[in-house]
Design a protein around this motif. Structure first.
Motif, short mmCIF file in Angstrom:
data_model
loop_
_atom_site.label_atom_id
_atom_site.label_comp_id
_atom_site.label_asym_id
_atom_site.label_seq_id
_atom_site.Cartn_x
_atom_site.Cartn_y
_atom_site.Cartn_z
N ALA B 64 0.84 -1.20 0.00
CA ALA B 64 0.00 0.00 0.00
C ALA B 64 0.88 1.25 0.00
O ALA B 64 0.58 2.24 -0.68
CB ALA B 64 -0.93 -0.01 1.20
N LEU B 65 1.99 1.18 0.76
CA LEU B 65 2.91 2.31 0.81
C LEU B 65 3.50 2.58 -0.58
O LEU B 65 3.62 3.73 -1.01
CB LEU B 65 4.03 2.02 1.82
N LEU B 66 3.84 1.50 -1.29
CA LEU B 66 4.36 1.66 -2.66
C LEU B 66 3.33 2.30 -3.57
O LEU B 66 3.63 3.27 -4.29
CB LEU B 66 4.75 0.28 -3.23
N VAL B 67 2.09 1.78 -3.53
CA VAL B 67 1.03 2.34 -4.37
C VAL B 67 0.84 3.82 -4.05
O VAL B 67 0.73 4.67 -4.93
CB VAL B 67 -0.30 1.57 -4.18
N ASN B 68 0.86 4.13 -2.75
CA ASN B 68 0.66 5.51 -2.33
C ASN B 68 1.78 6.43 -2.82
O ASN B 68 1.53 7.52 -3.35
CB ASN B 68 0.55 5.57 -0.81
N LEU B 69 3.04 5.98 -2.66
CA LEU B 69 4.17 6.80 -3.10
C LEU B 69 4.14 7.03 -4.60
O LEU B 69 4.35 8.15 -5.08
CB LEU B 69 5.49 6.15 -2.69
N GLY B 93 -0.05 14.12 4.28
CA GLY B 93 -1.39 13.65 4.64
C GLY B 93 -1.57 12.18 4.33
O GLY B 93 -1.99 11.40 5.18
N SER B 94 -1.19 11.77 3.10
CA SER B 94 -1.50 10.41 2.70
C SER B 94 -0.61 9.40 3.40
O SER B 94 -1.04 8.30 3.74
CB SER B 94 -1.39 10.25 1.18
N THR B 95 0.65 9.78 3.68
CA THR B 95 1.53 8.84 4.37
C THR B 95 1.08 8.62 5.81
O THR B 95 1.04 7.48 6.29
CB THR B 95 2.99 9.34 4.33
N SER B 96 0.70 9.71 6.50
CA SER B 96 0.20 9.52 7.88
C SER B 96 -1.10 8.73 7.87
O SER B 96 -1.32 7.90 8.75
CB SER B 96 -0.05 10.84 8.59
N ALA B 97 -1.97 9.02 6.90
CA ALA B 97 -3.24 8.31 6.82
C ALA B 97 -2.98 6.82 6.64
O ALA B 97 -3.62 5.98 7.28
CB ALA B 97 -4.08 8.85 5.68
N LEU B 98 -2.02 6.50 5.79
CA LEU B 98 -1.73 5.10 5.53
C LEU B 98 -1.17 4.43 6.78
O LEU B 98 -1.53 3.28 7.10
CB LEU B 98 -0.74 4.99 4.36
N LEU B 103 -2.08 0.45 10.99
CA LEU B 103 -2.21 0.08 12.41
C LEU B 103 -3.61 -0.43 12.72
O LEU B 103 -3.78 -1.43 13.41
CB LEU B 103 -1.90 1.29 13.30
N LEU B 104 -4.62 0.27 12.19
CA LEU B 104 -6.01 -0.13 12.44
C LEU B 104 -6.29 -1.51 11.85
O LEU B 104 -6.93 -2.35 12.48
CB LEU B 104 -6.97 0.89 11.84
#
Lengths: 122, 181
Positions: B64-69, B93-98, B103-104
């Motif tokens: 997910a981190l890769l897709v987001n970056l 914003g998006s990195t903290s959200a991810l 965690l959730l």
């Protein structure tokens, strides 16, 4: 987990919406942005006062002392040495753009800050 | 002499192609959404988040981190926002959200579903952006006025993107690629 909204989701959404509405309410028109009362006297200069702080301001003017009372986010001239007391008669001001002028004593007070409507609508 | 790569590594061709697909979809959604007219220029639905959430639930936090970056960097390059405040806002914003959503998902997903995680992620995104705004422009008064609205907006937008991600996750067999982490 992958196909249905759960009760916990609804609780979370409810809490978020409540928090959002609470913060919106607390930072409404009278919130932190805040209004300022600017008092200009031809004799003693400019005083800027936070309208959310209650206070009694004594402003030296051409004829004597004008007393401005700030209370409950509103300001009013309560006493003035001028002959007609039009400024005292104007009553309370609190919205952005409202003003009181005492010409004989040379004191003008106006509210600045984020307006309820705009700078023209009283 | 075993040539087959370890299960779940980046060289797994199936997973790589699925990741590429999600990243491409996210970038396309990001650009499409940037072009949509909006009453407020910086308020967006966050359509591209659908694919980040999908990646998180189907493949795990790292993917997910890769897709987001890829989405943030390629999307901002394409729109010409690279290294502008808009880029800083979207990256932070998006990195903290991810991070919050990962965690959730790790700890709280049996009680919560994709929709709840998505809502909290969107709200995190918005709150962090308001904080970044305060740090960049040192306008705490304005930020306090914005916070409530941004939390409401985040909750609504997160609900919508969560529903879409949930529909994708339940209809499309992404989970055959690999179970959770």
């Amino acid at each position: 987990m992958l196909s249905k909204v759960t009760a916990a989701d609804l609780v979370v959404i409810g809490l978020l919406v409540a928090l959002g509405i609470f913060l919106l309410g607390s930072a409404g028109p009278d919130g932190a942005g805040g209004r300022l009362l600017t008092v200009k006297s031809l004799k003693s200069g400019i005083l800027i006062h936070d309208l959310s702080q209650d206070a009694q301001l004594e402003i030296e003017g051409a004829l004597g002392t004008t007393v401005i009372v700030v209370e409950g986010k509103q300001a009013a001239f309560t006493s003035s040495p001028c002959p007609h007391k039009l400024c005292v008669g104007k009553g309370k001001i609190g919205r952005a753009g409202e003003w009181v002028l005492c010409l004989p004593n040379g004191v003008i007070a106006e509210i600045s800050g984020e307006g309820d409507y705009d700078g023209i609508t009283p | 002499m075993t040539a087959s790569p370890p299960e779940g590594s980046v060289t797994s061709a199936g997973r790589l192609s699925r990741l590429g697909l999600l990243a491409a979809a996210a970038v396309a959604a990001y650009v499409f959404e940037s072009l949509l007219p909006s009453p407020v220029p910086w308020a967006r639905i966050g359509l591209s988040n659908v694919f980040v959430i999908t990646a998180l639930f189907a493949f795990g936090a790292r993917d997910a981190l890769l897709v987001n970056l890829i989405r943030v960097i390629a999307g901002n390059f394409l729109m010409g926002f690279m290294f502008s405040p808009a880029f800083v806002f979207s990256l932070a914003g998006s990195t903290s959200a991810l991070a919050v959503m990962a965690l959730l998902r790790w700890r709280l997903v049996p009680p919560l579903s994709v929709v709840g995680v998505s809502c909290l992620g969107a709200v995190t995104n918005n709150v962090v952006q308001v904080i970044v705004f305060t740090l960049l422009f040192s306008a705490a008064g304005v930020a306090r006025g914005l916070m409530g609205g941004f939390i409401l907006l985040g909750a609504g937008v997160g609900f919508f993107t969560g529903l879409v991600a949930m529909a994708i996750l339940s209809k499309v067999r992404l989970e055959t690629a690999r179970p959770v982490d």
